[in-house]
Each structure stands twice: as C-alpha cells, then as structure tokens.
Scaffold this motif. Structure first.
Motif, PDB file in Angstrom:
ATOM      1  N   ALA A  38       0.734  -1.376  -0.077  1.00  0.00           N
ATOM      2  CA  ALA A  38       0.029  -0.002   0.082  1.00  0.00           C
ATOM      3  C   ALA A  38       0.827   1.248  -0.082  1.00  0.00           C
ATOM      4  CB  ALA A  38      -1.131  -0.016   1.081  1.00  0.00           C
ATOM      5  N   LEU A  39       2.054   1.057  -0.152  1.00  0.00           N
ATOM      6  CA  LEU A  39       3.068   2.370  -0.047  1.00  0.00           C
ATOM      7  C   LEU A  39       2.769   3.387  -1.098  1.00  0.00           C
ATOM      8  CD1 LEU A  39       5.236   3.475   1.755  1.00  0.00           C
ATOM      9  CD2 LEU A  39       6.679   2.639   0.604  1.00  0.00           C
ATOM     10  N   GLY A  40       2.580   2.871  -2.430  1.00  0.00           N
ATOM     11  CA  GLY A  40       2.328   3.541  -3.601  1.00  0.00           C
ATOM     12  C   GLY A  40       3.954   3.788  -4.304  1.00  0.00           C
ATOM     13  N   SER A  41       3.587   4.415  -5.571  1.00  0.00           N
ATOM     14  CA  SER A  41       4.843   4.546  -6.526  1.00  0.00           C
ATOM     15  C   SER A  41       5.402   5.843  -6.473  1.00  0.00           C
ATOM     16  CB  SER A  41       4.415   3.993  -7.825  1.00  0.00           C
ATOM     17  OG  SER A  41       3.358   4.956  -8.148  1.00  0.00           O
ATOM     18  N   GLU A  42       4.813   6.777  -5.771  1.00  0.00           N
ATOM     19  CA  GLU A  42       5.326   7.965  -5.542  1.00  0.00           C
ATOM     20  C   GLU A  42       5.801   8.524  -4.249  1.00  0.00           C
ATOM     21  OE1 GLU A  42       2.380  10.586  -7.568  1.00  0.00           O
ATOM     22  OE2 GLU A  42       3.296  10.539  -9.503  1.00  0.00           O
ATOM     23  N   ALA A  43       6.794   9.403  -4.275  1.00  0.00           N
ATOM     24  CA  ALA A  43       7.145   9.876  -2.975  1.00  0.00           C
ATOM     25  C   ALA A  43       7.280  11.611  -2.981  1.00  0.00           C
ATOM     26  CB  ALA A  43       8.293   9.182  -2.402  1.00  0.00           C
ATOM     27  N   ASP A  44       7.287  12.250  -1.671  1.00  0.00           N
ATOM     28  CA  ASP A  44       7.618  13.756  -1.777  1.00  0.00           C
ATOM     29  C   ASP A  44       9.284  13.903  -1.804  1.00  0.00           C
ATOM     30  OD1 ASP A  44       5.026  14.339  -1.621  1.00  0.00           O
ATOM     31  OD2 ASP A  44       4.861  14.613   0.378  1.00  0.00           O
ATOM     32  N   LEU A  45       9.697  14.782  -2.711  1.00  0.00           N
ATOM     33  CA  LEU A  45      11.063  15.218  -2.598  1.00  0.00           C
ATOM     34  C   LEU A  45      11.086  16.612  -2.318  1.00  0.00           C
ATOM     35  CD1 LEU A  45      14.099  14.434  -3.134  1.00  0.00           C
ATOM     36  CD2 LEU A  45      13.619  15.052  -5.443  1.00  0.00           C
ATOM     37  N   THR A  46      11.960  17.070  -1.239  1.00  0.00           N
ATOM     38  CA  THR A  46      12.342  18.353  -0.885  1.00  0.00           C
ATOM     39  C   THR A  46      13.606  18.854  -1.186  1.00  0.00           C
ATOM     40  OG1 THR A  46      10.563  18.255   0.941  1.00  0.00           O
ATOM     41  CG2 THR A  46      12.220  20.072   1.121  1.00  0.00           C
ATOM     42  N   ILE A  47      13.714  20.037  -1.749  1.00  0.00           N
ATOM     43  CA  ILE A  47      14.942  20.515  -2.456  1.00  0.00           C
ATOM     44  C   ILE A  47      15.131  21.927  -1.704  1.00  0.00           C
ATOM     45  CG2 ILE A  47      16.361  21.283  -4.366  1.00  0.00           C
ATOM     46  CD1 ILE A  47      14.527  19.353  -6.053  1.00  0.00           C
ATOM     47  N   ALA A  48      16.255  22.295  -1.122  1.00  0.00           N
ATOM     48  CA  ALA A  48      16.716  23.539  -0.548  1.00  0.00           C
ATOM     49  C   ALA A  48      18.093  23.863  -1.086  1.00  0.00           C
ATOM     50  CB  ALA A  48      16.328  23.619   0.853  1.00  0.00           C
ATOM     51  N   ILE A  49      18.311  25.081  -1.263  1.00  0.00           N
ATOM     52  CA  ILE A  49      19.586  25.724  -1.577  1.00  0.00           C
ATOM     53  C   ILE A  49      20.184  26.525  -0.631  1.00  0.00           C
ATOM     54  CG2 ILE A  49      20.953  26.673  -3.344  1.00  0.00           C
ATOM     55  CD1 ILE A  49      19.117  25.738  -5.627  1.00  0.00           C
ATOM     56  N   ASP A  50      21.178  26.175   0.045  1.00  0.00           N
ATOM     57  CA  ASP A  50      21.931  27.113   1.076  1.00  0.00           C
ATOM     58  C   ASP A  50      20.914  27.472   2.025  1.00  0.00           C
ATOM     59  OD1 ASP A  50      24.440  27.300  -0.241  1.00  0.00           O
ATOM     60  OD2 ASP A  50      24.002  29.099  -1.381  1.00  0.00           O
TER      61      ASP A  50
ATOM     62  N   LEU B 198      21.271  32.410  11.378  1.00  0.00           N
ATOM     63  CA  LEU B 198      21.833  31.682  10.299  1.00  0.00           C
ATOM     64  C   LEU B 198      21.944  30.126  10.571  1.00  0.00           C
ATOM     65  CD1 LEU B 198      25.252  33.924  10.103  1.00  0.00           C
ATOM     66  CD2 LEU B 198      23.248  33.974   8.860  1.00  0.00           C
ATOM     67  N   SER B 199      21.901  29.538   9.526  1.00  0.00           N
ATOM     68  CA  SER B 199      22.067  27.923   9.503  1.00  0.00           C
ATOM     69  C   SER B 199      23.001  27.525   8.292  1.00  0.00           C
ATOM     70  CB  SER B 199      20.592  27.519   9.370  1.00  0.00           C
ATOM     71  OG  SER B 199      20.269  27.588   8.012  1.00  0.00           O
ATOM     72  N   ALA B 200      23.607  26.321   8.639  1.00  0.00           N
ATOM     73  CA  ALA B 200      24.542  25.760   7.514  1.00  0.00           C
ATOM     74  C   ALA B 200      24.400  24.243   7.727  1.00  0.00           C
ATOM     75  CB  ALA B 200      25.945  26.172   7.734  1.00  0.00           C
ATOM     76  N   VAL B 201      24.642  23.589   6.584  1.00  0.00           N
ATOM     77  CA  VAL B 201      24.480  21.997   6.433  1.00  0.00           C
ATOM     78  C   VAL B 201      25.769  21.634   6.004  1.00  0.00           C
ATOM     79  CG1 VAL B 201      23.421  20.037   5.420  1.00  0.00           C
ATOM     80  CG2 VAL B 201      22.117  22.273   5.807  1.00  0.00           C
ATOM     81  N   VAL B 202      26.429  20.550   6.555  1.00  0.00           N
ATOM     82  CA  VAL B 202      27.713  20.015   6.015  1.00  0.00           C
ATOM     83  C   VAL B 202      27.658  18.473   6.292  1.00  0.00           C
ATOM     84  CG1 VAL B 202      28.439  20.247   8.521  1.00  0.00           C
ATOM     85  CG2 VAL B 202      30.160  20.042   6.747  1.00  0.00           C
ATOM     86  N   ALA B 203      28.279  17.843   5.166  1.00  0.00           N
ATOM     87  CA  ALA B 203      28.118  16.398   4.991  1.00  0.00           C
ATOM     88  C   ALA B 203      29.503  15.990   5.743  1.00  0.00           C
ATOM     89  CB  ALA B 203      27.855  15.787   3.890  1.00  0.00           C
ATOM     90  N   VAL B 204      29.646  15.125   6.587  1.00  0.00           N
ATOM     91  CA  VAL B 204      30.812  14.410   7.272  1.00  0.00           C
ATOM     92  C   VAL B 204      30.998  13.047   6.378  1.00  0.00           C
ATOM     93  CG1 VAL B 204      32.127  13.457   9.075  1.00  0.00           C
ATOM     94  CG2 VAL B 204      30.900  15.355   9.431  1.00  0.00           C
ATOM     95  N   GLY B 205      31.786  12.746   5.587  1.00  0.00           N
ATOM     96  CA  GLY B 205      31.854  11.851   4.560  1.00  0.00           C
ATOM     97  C   GLY B 205      30.671  12.232   3.598  1.00  0.00           C
ATOM     98  N   PRO B 206      30.345  11.108   2.896  1.00  0.00           N
ATOM     99  CA  PRO B 206      29.176  11.571   1.925  1.00  0.00           C
ATOM    100  C   PRO B 206      27.943  11.470   2.898  1.00  0.00           C
ATOM    101  CG  PRO B 206      29.833   9.202   1.958  1.00  0.00           C
ATOM    102  CD  PRO B 206      30.815   9.809   2.885  1.00  0.00           C
ATOM    103  N   SER B 207      26.840  12.436   2.249  1.00  0.00           N
ATOM    104  CA  SER B 207      25.568  12.299   3.184  1.00  0.00           C
ATOM    105  C   SER B 207      25.012  11.298   3.427  1.00  0.00           C
ATOM    106  CB  SER B 207      24.759  13.547   2.601  1.00  0.00           C
ATOM    107  OG  SER B 207      24.429  13.281   1.344  1.00  0.00           O
ATOM    108  N   ALA B 208      24.902  10.197   2.445  1.00  0.00           N
ATOM    109  CA  ALA B 208      24.458   8.728   2.832  1.00  0.00           C
ATOM    110  C   ALA B 208      25.442   7.935   2.434  1.00  0.00           C
ATOM    111  CB  ALA B 208      23.547   8.707   1.474  1.00  0.00           C
ATOM    112  N   PRO B 209      26.237   7.484   3.652  1.00  0.00           N
ATOM    113  CA  PRO B 209      27.284   6.770   3.614  1.00  0.00           C
ATOM    114  C   PRO B 209      27.000   5.254   3.167  1.00  0.00           C
ATOM    115  CG  PRO B 209      26.761   7.230   5.780  1.00  0.00           C
ATOM    116  CD  PRO B 209      25.811   8.053   4.874  1.00  0.00           C
ATOM    117  N   LYS B 210      28.071   4.456   2.981  1.00  0.00           N
ATOM    118  CA  LYS B 210      28.013   3.220   2.630  1.00  0.00           C
ATOM    119  C   LYS B 210      26.963   2.251   3.618  1.00  0.00           C
ATOM    120  CE  LYS B 210      32.145   2.177  -0.321  1.00  0.00           C
ATOM    121  NZ  LYS B 210      33.375   1.162  -0.327  1.00  0.00           N
ATOM    122  N   GLU B 211      27.373   2.610   4.765  1.00  0.00           N
ATOM    123  CA  GLU B 211      26.533   2.087   5.780  1.00  0.00           C
ATOM    124  C   GLU B 211      25.143   2.040   5.647  1.00  0.00           C
ATOM    125  OE1 GLU B 211      27.368   0.246   9.049  1.00  0.00           O
ATOM    126  OE2 GLU B 211      29.075  -0.043   7.638  1.00  0.00           O
ATOM    127  N   PHE B 212      24.722   3.028   4.912  1.00  0.00           N
ATOM    128  CA  PHE B 212      23.143   3.058   4.644  1.00  0.00           C
ATOM    129  C   PHE B 212      22.728   3.021   3.389  1.00  0.00           C
ATOM    130  CE2 PHE B 212      24.163   5.134   8.565  1.00  0.00           C
ATOM    131  CZ  PHE B 212      23.258   4.702   9.615  1.00  0.00           C
TER     132      PHE B 212
END
Length: 693
Positions: free
Chosen positions: A208-220, A583-597
């Motif tokens: 019942a999950l469906g074939s579409e999902a919400d994708l959110t995009i933000a720049i800076d 003020l806010s900022a985002v930083v990825a330590v290693g890849p944001s989606a690492p091998k572990e996940f």
C-alpha cells in the motif's frame, strides 16, 4: 604422556640401505644353497642394521591447549538501527554462556565500528586480524554477529574451522533511500546543471506504499520546495546555481511510517559555482593617474569582460577641432545603460561628473539596477564635492554617503576603523602593511556616512574614506579618494592596493567568502572546523544537530576581530545541521548517505560464499540464539537452532626424554648369539636343510 620410537643412525641412511641390500643378497644366496640356519643369519643381519640405525624411545609430557572460538561483533552504524543493538547484545551473551559450558574452550570477542572515511563495515578485515592474533591450530570456529552488510568481502581469510553468521534484523524490514547518481563539483552560475537522483525502496516493502514520494529541495538553507516524484526511477533534475562559491544543495524525501531508518532519506551536494565571464562596465569621467589602476586590475583577470567608457573630450571643451576629424566613435550609451544594463555584474564610476553625456534617465536606470540586485562602485575625485557631482543625481538615493564641497589636500595615512578590522573586505589588511605602515595619500573628498553605511576605512581627521552599504537587493561602495594608485606605485612603501580593490570588487559581486554574516563548516575526515564571521557582537554558541537527531551546543571563541571558530570531532559520518541565531548551515561528514546506509536490510547473501566452504551456517537471531555443539572435522557444522565448532586437540610439549632401547653391547651380543646359533645349526644338521646328520 606419550611415547614414540625415533632413530638417530650411526651411519647415513644411504649406507644402511646399501648394507641392507647386500645382506638381502647374501641371505638369498644362503636360501639358494639350502643352508638350514639362513633365517638365523637373517635375524643377525637385521639386528646389526637395527643397531646401526640406533633406535631410541622418546617420551613427551604434553599439556592440552584450549580451543579458541572467535566472535566478531559488528557495531557499525547500520547495526545501530532499530533493535539490532539489543539483538546483538543478547546473541553475544548466549554465545558466551554456550562457550563457557564447553570443556577446554575459550572465547575471543572482537568489536568493530565504522571504517575510517567511508569504508563501511570492514567485517572480513576484523576477522582476518583476529585470526592473525591466534594460533590457527587452536581456532575451533568463528561467529559473526552482524546484519550481513560487509564492504570488504574480497579480503575474506581462509578459515581453519567452521564460520557462522548470526544475522540481526528482521525479515519484515523495509527501507527507502535517496540516491544521488551524479553531481558535478563545479558549475557555471546562471546556467542549468543536471543532477540524476533516484528514490529506491528495499526489503519487504508494503504493497500500500504507492509508487510516488515527496522530494524536498533546498539551496543554501533557503525555503525548501517540495515535489511529487516517482519511486524506483532515475530522475534528471536541472539546477541553476544562484551565486558563486560553494552552493549547498540539500535533498530529502519524506519519512514514511515503518521504514527502517531515515538516515538515508537525505543527501547533500556541494557544487562550486564559477562565473563563466564577469561583465564589468568602467565609466571614467576624465583621464587621471589612477584610471590605469582600475583598467589594469580588471584586464589582468581573463574571466572579466571589461567595457571601458572614457570621456576624453568633454562637450564644453572648445579647441576648434572638427568633430569629423576626431578618431573616436560615438559610444553606445543607450545600449549600455538602457538595453543591456542588467547584463553587467559591476558598474564602476571613476571620477565621473555630470556633463550631460549620460541623461538623467540613464542614471535612474543605474539606480534601479542596484535596487534590483546590481552593484555600483564610486571612486570619487574632487568633482564629487562639486555642483556636477554624482551625489546630485538620481544616484543619491542609493549612495551611502552625503557629500560636502570640501576637498582635503594634505598627506594622510589610510587606516582601518574598528568595523573595518572585522569586515571581510578589509580585515587583515593591516598585516599586509610594509614596515613603517602604509604609504600616504594626498587627497580626500569630505563625506559623511548615512544610516546603514559601513565605514571600514578612514583618512584625514578620521573622516570616512571607504563606505559600504546594501541597497535593496544590490550593493554600493564609495571610495572617497582618487589616490589609491600611490600604493600601487610603492610610494612610501605603498600598500595592499590590489588586494583591497580585489576584495572590494568581489564583495560587491556577492562572493560568499566575503559575506559579513556567515556561518560555515569545513569537514576534514570526521573533524569539523566551524567558523562564524560577523561585524556585530559575539554571536554566542552554535547548535549542532547530528544525523541521529542528537544536539550538541558548542562555544565559539573569537580567534580574530569578527571571526569565531571551533574544532569539533563528529562522532559518526552523516549529515550535520548547524544553527546560530538566524543563520544556519549544512555540512556532510563523509558522504551524506554513507555506505553504511546504502543497504540497510539485513541479509546473509554476501557472506554465503565464505560460510558454505567451512560447513558453517547463517541463522537469523529473530528465530532465537542457537546452541553451540562440538562436531568432527569435515562434518556439517550447522543446523536448525544450533551451530558447531571443531575441537582441534592442540597441545604444548612440556618435557621430552630420550632413552636408547638397548645399549650397544646388547645389540652386539644379540647379533653374535644369532650368528653363533646359525653356525651351530648348520654344523649339526649339515650344509643343506633336511640333509641327515
């Protein structure tokens, strides 16, 4: 205690072999001749050969050694999902209890976390290192407590005993992840760049999950936008970078009830925005010594397209030269200031005065250009305090200064204000001063800063010399002197002319590294260097939100005027969010989606090639922790609810005793007795066997 017979021959084995062959030939001859004592002669010869082989009895005192079972516990990031830590802890406790109940058996427990960088789970490396520390002859088996997602299967060691896998997780687990297929490191500002994304479901996905999902995009960190996208399909996303320098693009898919983890629902892409060509319009009001400074600065950069508008012959000049004989052509002022003004990144007015060449409507266009996001720099000369000053044009609405009619003609040394020591345009320029300080300038136009104007340099009598301001969406700067060229000529030691003008131009073109208020973070390995730049008061602590939602409040000491910094070691790889005030900022330590996940569903598929050859098995812990039994070498070592280890029977020798079986004289006496018995028998019964006496 054990005993064995050993030989230490008195002659080489080759010689003994030759003697044995000769003896066998002689024995055969005796048999052929029918000698009745041939067998006694054979025994005598055998005794002599055995004596020469020097047999001895070796006795050893042996102490049995314990068998070793190795348990490798996976404590990597993917093993900290859901109830997997509890499953692993319960399984290890059961293994410890089972091994303790076995005779002459020890347990070695090895734990491994995340590999350095983005190495993932180096399960085979941990197993190989554990095997290397133990004598292979004592290893009775190995047990891996893991979710099965190993990333170094090529390094699997050769096992001397059964290898088993106790699998965490549950068969009903499912997960959704966001994948960035490709993302460039650089892109041209204003031109679309294409990224390829994919949302993918793994495991026992609900129907019942469906074939579409919400994708959110933000720049800076800007206001995010949400789109409805398909699941399981590659998507090409065109993105246009809004500014130069590093652009941080954050993508996130909504968390769905029941999915295994949300750690792989977000990804960060950092793209360095570069300008294809920087268009600058330089308007020089009249020739002067400093005009060449601006031209040289802008022409030295190959990425700058410079349009230089110079008024060489003002309209009021009456020299009798016919216009038809002038070598100059009419400058396309309408095209520049009306039709294509929005195409320029920066407009510089260098000692420009109102002479009627640029109509008022054109200057109004320049004013609107600034409020809509453009940038204007005014390098003022004596004309700025006159009746035909730009200050008395529509540009006065956006200029951050008010002009008087006074021109200061005296030597002075430019200096940074308190604000200037913190402002990114001028901070640190004092360190570039030659010995004895900066060289003097000799002319300054008296101005006063309006509200909102940032005075970063001052000159004679501490009057404002360089004033910066934001106007609408654009930026404006006023340099109240035309003697900056003296620094470039090295007069009285000169000064950082090129660095000052370069920073000023880049600040006006909104380069991120020259923003007055900025919160940034740089990741080196798992270490974060967090920096805050401000021209205001101390900004306070920074709040760091980790990938698992935990928050850390970190104080930031001042390292230089207007700069605050702190180093922090991130506990794990993933996406970190920083917040300090507004003020806010985002930083990825290693890849944001690492091998572990990348693959979070527990599975033994990767480990089957290394467990099957050893006779081991893969058992799910959700079915219960197994018993441990002793099985013979080469037999099946796993079954429903149990796993087996192979006792190795290893030992250590504590003492060795060696004693001769017989002394040499006894061997000689025995051989001589057998030879004598053969002689007597042959003498009694005659030369041939069976002949009457």
């Amino acid at each position: 205690m054990t005993g064995t017979v050993i030989f230490d021959p008195l002659l080489p084995w080759v010689v003994l072999g030759v003697l044995a062959v000769l003896g066998a030939l002689m024995l055969a001859f005796a048999i052929w001749r029918g000698l009745s004592g041939w067998w006694l002669r054979g025994l005598s010869l055998a005794v002599l050969l055995l004596a020469l082989a020097n047999p001895a009895l070796q006795e050893e005192d042996r102490q049995p050694l314990t068998d070793i079972v190795i348990a490798v516990v996976d404590d990597s990031a993917s093993q900290r999902i859901g109830d997997r830590p509890d499953q692993a802890a319960a399984a290890l406790a059961r293994v410890e209890a089972e091994v303790a109940s076995l005779e002459n058996t020890e347990l070695r427990v090895v734990r491994l976390g995340d590999a350095e960088g983005d190495g993932g789970t180096e399960l085979m490396t941990a197993l190989a290192e554990a095997l290397a520390e133990e004598p292979r002859a004592r290893v009775a088996g190995a047990i891996l407590i893991t979710d099965g997602q190993a990333h170094d299967m090529a390094l699997a060691p050769q096992m001397p005993a059964p290898l088993h896998v106790l699998l965490t997780g549950r068969e009903a687990d499912w997960d959704r992840r966001l994948i960035i297929r490709n993302a460039p490191a650089f892109a041209i500002i204003g031109e679309p760049v294409t990224l390829t994304l994919r949302i993918e479901d793994q495991g026992a996905v609900p129907a019942a999950l469906g074939s579409e999902a919400d994708l959110t995009i933000a720049i800076d960190g800007a206001e995010p936008q949400t789109y409805r996208v398909p699941v399981g399909e590659d998507m090409e996303l065109p993105v246009t970078l809004p500014h130069g320098g590093m652009n941080v693009l954050q993508f996130q898919t909504a968390v769905t009830d029941g999915e295994l983890t949300d750690r792989n629902n977000a990804a960060v892409v950092q793209i360095n925005g570069v300008r294809d060509r920087l268009r600058v319009l330089l308007v020089s009001g009249e020739p002067h010594a400093g005009e060449r400074v601006w031209r040289n600065l802008l022409k030295s950069d190959a990425a700058v397209d410079l349009v230089h508008f110079t008024i060489l012959r003002p309209p009021e000049k009456q020299d009798g030269i016919p216009v038809s004989e002038l070598s100059l052509i009419a400058f396309p002022t309408r095209e520049l200031f009306v039709e294509k003004i929005e195409e320029f990144d920066l407009i510089i007015f260098d000692r420009y005065r109102l002479r009627g060449i640029l109509p008022t409507s054109y200057l109004e266009n320049v004013r609107d250009y600034v409020t809509n996001g453009g940038t204007v720099l005014v390098a003022a000369g004596p004309e700025f305090g006159s009746a035909d000053s730009l200050y008395r044009s529509p540009l006065a609405d956006i200029l951050p200064v008010e002009a008087t009619s006074r021109v200061i003609e005296e030597g002075f040394r430019p200096a940074l204000t308190d604000l200037g020591r913190r402002h990114p345009v001028t901070e640190g320029l004092d360190d570039l001063a030659p010995e004895g300080g900066w060289g003097r300038w000799f002319r300054q136009i008296e101005i006063s800063a309006k509200e909102g104007g940032q005075v970063v340099m001052q000159g004679a009598s501490d009057a404002p010399l360089l004033v910066l301001a934001r106007e609408g969406e654009g930026r404006v700067a006023v340099l109240a002197s035309d003697h900056a060229w003296l620094w470039g000529r090295g007069y009285e030691g000169g000064g950082p002319q090129l660095e000052l003008l370069r920073r000023l131009a880049h600040w006006m073109m909104k380069e991120p590294e020259l923003e007055e208020e900025a919160l940034t973070a740089l990741a080196t390995g798992q270490s974060l260097t967090i920096s805050r730049r401000t021209i205001k008061d101390a900004p306070g602590d920074v709040t760091i939100t980790g990938p698992d939602g935990t928050e850390t409040v970190l104080p930031m000491p001042e390292v230089s005027p207007g700069r605050y910094a702190a180093d922090w070691d991130a506990p794990e790889i993933g996406l970190y969010r920083l917040a300090q005030g507004d003020l806010s900022a985002v930083v990825a330590v290693g890849p944001s989606a690492p091998k572990e996940f990348e693959e979070t569903i527990a599975s033994g598929e990767k480990l089957e090639p290394v467990t099957e050859p050893t006779g081991g098995g893969i058992l799910r812990l959700e079915d219960g922790a197994p018993d441990i039994r002793a099985v013979g070498e080469g037999r099946v070592a796993a079954g429903r609810g149990w796993i087996g280890i192979t006792p190795r029977g290893a030992y250590v020798t504590q003492d060795i005793r060696v004693a001769a079986i017989l002394p040499g004289w006894a061997w000689l006496l025995l051989a001589a007795g057998l030879a004598l018995a053969a002689w007597l028998r042959e003498g009694r019964f005659g030369g041939k066997a069976g002949r009457p006496g």
